[in-house]
Design an enzyme around this catalytic site. Structure first.
Site, PDB file in Angstrom:
ATOM      1  N   ASP A  57      10.329   1.434  14.169  1.00 46.98           N
ATOM      2  CA  ASP A  57       8.869   1.333  14.300  1.00 46.98           C
ATOM      3  C   ASP A  57       8.327   2.688  14.753  1.00 46.98           C
ATOM      4  O   ASP A  57       8.892   3.338  15.642  1.00 46.98           O
ATOM      5  CB  ASP A  57       8.509   0.239  15.317  1.00 46.98           C
ATOM      6  CG  ASP A  57       7.043  -0.139  15.227  1.00 46.98           C
ATOM      7  OD1 ASP A  57       6.747  -1.270  14.798  1.00 46.98           O
ATOM      8  OD2 ASP A  57       6.178   0.694  15.592  1.00 46.98           O
ATOM      9  N   ILE A  58       7.215   3.101  14.164  1.00 48.97           N
ATOM     10  CA  ILE A  58       6.657   4.425  14.453  1.00 48.97           C
ATOM     11  C   ILE A  58       6.070   4.509  15.867  1.00 48.97           C
ATOM     12  O   ILE A  58       6.010   5.590  16.453  1.00 48.97           O
ATOM     13  CB  ILE A  58       5.626   4.809  13.364  1.00 48.97           C
ATOM     14  CG1 ILE A  58       5.477   6.313  13.246  1.00 48.97           C
ATOM     15  CG2 ILE A  58       4.285   4.129  13.589  1.00 48.97           C
ATOM     16  CD1 ILE A  58       4.755   6.754  11.978  1.00 48.97           C
ATOM     17  N   ASN A  60       4.523 -11.530  13.646  1.00 47.81           N
ATOM     18  CA  ASN A  60       3.121 -11.818  13.915  1.00 47.81           C
ATOM     19  C   ASN A  60       2.463 -12.315  12.630  1.00 47.81           C
ATOM     20  O   ASN A  60       2.685 -11.743  11.560  1.00 47.81           O
ATOM     21  CB  ASN A  60       2.405 -10.550  14.400  1.00 47.81           C
ATOM     22  CG  ASN A  60       2.948 -10.056  15.732  1.00 47.81           C
ATOM     23  OD1 ASN A  60       3.292 -10.850  16.599  1.00 47.81           O
ATOM     24  ND2 ASN A  60       3.045  -8.746  15.891  1.00 47.81           N
ATOM     25  N   VAL A  79      -0.304  -4.947   9.731  1.00 50.89           N
ATOM     26  CA  VAL A  79       0.221  -4.585   8.408  1.00 50.89           C
ATOM     27  C   VAL A  79       0.516  -5.886   7.664  1.00 50.89           C
ATOM     28  O   VAL A  79       1.334  -6.701   8.115  1.00 50.89           O
ATOM     29  CB  VAL A  79       1.497  -3.719   8.516  1.00 50.89           C
ATOM     30  CG1 VAL A  79       2.046  -3.424   7.123  1.00 50.89           C
ATOM     31  CG2 VAL A  79       1.213  -2.416   9.260  1.00 50.89           C
ATOM     32  N   HIS A 131       6.847  -8.642   8.217  1.00 51.00           N
ATOM     33  CA  HIS A 131       7.859  -7.824   8.888  1.00 51.00           C
ATOM     34  C   HIS A 131       8.301  -8.507  10.162  1.00 51.00           C
ATOM     35  O   HIS A 131       7.511  -9.118  10.877  1.00 51.00           O
ATOM     36  CB  HIS A 131       7.326  -6.417   9.182  1.00 51.00           C
ATOM     37  CG  HIS A 131       5.993  -6.406   9.866  1.00 51.00           C
ATOM     38  ND1 HIS A 131       4.818  -6.601   9.193  1.00 51.00           N
ATOM     39  CD2 HIS A 131       5.652  -6.239  11.162  1.00 51.00           C
ATOM     40  CE1 HIS A 131       3.803  -6.555  10.043  1.00 51.00           C
ATOM     41  NE2 HIS A 131       4.286  -6.340  11.253  1.00 51.00           N
ATOM     42  N   HIS A 154       9.771  -7.895  13.785  1.00 51.11           N
ATOM     43  CA  HIS A 154      10.000  -6.907  14.842  1.00 51.11           C
ATOM     44  C   HIS A 154      11.294  -7.264  15.568  1.00 51.11           C
ATOM     45  O   HIS A 154      11.503  -8.429  15.909  1.00 51.11           O
ATOM     46  CB  HIS A 154       8.887  -6.960  15.896  1.00 51.11           C
ATOM     47  CG  HIS A 154       7.539  -6.531  15.419  1.00 51.11           C
ATOM     48  ND1 HIS A 154       7.047  -5.269  15.657  1.00 51.11           N
ATOM     49  CD2 HIS A 154       6.577  -7.185  14.741  1.00 51.11           C
ATOM     50  CE1 HIS A 154       5.830  -5.171  15.150  1.00 51.11           C
ATOM     51  NE2 HIS A 154       5.505  -6.318  14.596  1.00 51.11           N
TER      52      HIS A 154
HETATM   53  P1  5GP Z   1       2.118  -5.773  13.336  1.00 49.89           P
HETATM   54  O1  5GP Z   1       1.166  -5.436  14.440  1.00 49.89           O
HETATM   55  O2  5GP Z   1       1.440  -5.833  11.974  1.00 49.89           O
HETATM   56  O3  5GP Z   1       2.965  -6.981  13.607  1.00 49.89           O
HETATM   57  O4  5GP Z   1       3.137  -4.589  13.308  1.00 49.89           O
HETATM   58  C1  5GP Z   1       3.009  -3.453  12.518  1.00 49.89           C
HETATM   59  C2  5GP Z   1       3.996  -2.449  13.081  1.00 49.89           C
HETATM   60  O5  5GP Z   1       4.197  -1.447  12.118  1.00 49.89           O
HETATM   61  C3  5GP Z   1       3.485  -1.756  14.354  1.00 49.89           C
HETATM   62  O6  5GP Z   1       4.421  -1.962  15.406  1.00 49.89           O
HETATM   63  C4  5GP Z   1       3.371  -0.296  13.942  1.00 49.89           C
HETATM   64  O7  5GP Z   1       3.741   0.599  14.972  1.00 49.89           O
HETATM   65  C5  5GP Z   1       4.293  -0.201  12.744  1.00 49.89           C
HETATM   66  N1  5GP Z   1       3.876   0.771  11.757  1.00 49.89           N
HETATM   67  C6  5GP Z   1       2.626   0.902  11.218  1.00 49.89           C
HETATM   68  N2  5GP Z   1       2.598   1.900  10.319  1.00 49.89           N
HETATM   69  C7  5GP Z   1       3.864   2.402  10.275  1.00 49.89           C
HETATM   70  C8  5GP Z   1       4.462   3.461   9.509  1.00 49.89           C
HETATM   71  O8  5GP Z   1       3.849   4.141   8.698  1.00 49.89           O
HETATM   72  N3  5GP Z   1       5.789   3.699   9.751  1.00 49.89           N
HETATM   73  C9  5GP Z   1       6.524   2.957  10.634  1.00 49.89           C
HETATM   74  N4  5GP Z   1       7.805   3.278  10.777  1.00 49.89           N
HETATM   75  N5  5GP Z   1       6.000   1.960  11.346  1.00 49.89           N
HETATM   76  C10 5GP Z   1       4.676   1.687  11.181  1.00 49.89           C
END
Ligand code: 5GP
Ligand code: ZN
Length: 115
Positions: A32-33, A89, A98, A102, A104
């Site tokens: 995760d970034i 989520n 996103v 996915h 986590h």
């Molecule tokens: P969500 O909040 O949708 O469950 O999680 C999305 C996750 O994707 C977040 O933890 C965010 O840091 C990660 N994320 C968003 N954009 C990128 C990206 O371009 N690269 C990577 N490696 N992670 C990302």
């Protein structure tokens, strides 16, 4: 099929760089970034599925595979014994930003109760 403006489809396609931890025909795992714990990576289906609500019976094998890959990687990352969370989520109030499904995987620190 890949969705052109989906950030995770673009990571699958190699158009956006990511620290890739594992890949096979069906899933990809990458760091995760913005990690929220010492270990924080994501496991995604290569196929674009927007949310958990879009999962059909046909997706059941890939979802099961994601859980197993996540656990194997958690062990590899050294948090197999101490413990970790696997979280998906679903939609805005849960914090989904996103819209490509996915999982986590988060660990390496003490985590409180969820809620
Ligand atoms: P969500 O909040 O949708 O469950 O999680 C999305 C996750 O994707 C977040 O933890 C965010 O840091 C990660 N994320 C968003 N954009 C990128 C990206 O371009 N690269 C990577 N490696 N992670 C990302
Ligand atoms: Zn996608």
């Amino acid at each position: 099929m890949a969705v052109a403006d989906c950030i995770f489809c673009r990571i699958v396609a190699g158009e956006i760089p990511a620290t890739r931890l594992f890949e096979d025909d069906h899933v990809l795992a990458f760091a995760d970034i913005h990690p929220s714990a010492p270990v924080h990576f994501l496991v995604i289906p290569k196929q674009h599925i927007p949310t958990l609500d879009d999962v059909t019976e046909a997706h059941e094998p890939v979802l099961g595979h994601m859980l197993r890959v996540a656990s194997a990687l958690a062990k590899e990352q050294g948090i197999g014994d101490t413990g970790y969370r696997q979280v998906i989520n679903c939609r805005e109030q849960a914090g989904q930003v996103v819209f490509h499904l996915h999982l986590h995987v988060i660990g390496g620190r003490e985590m409180g109760k969820m809620g």
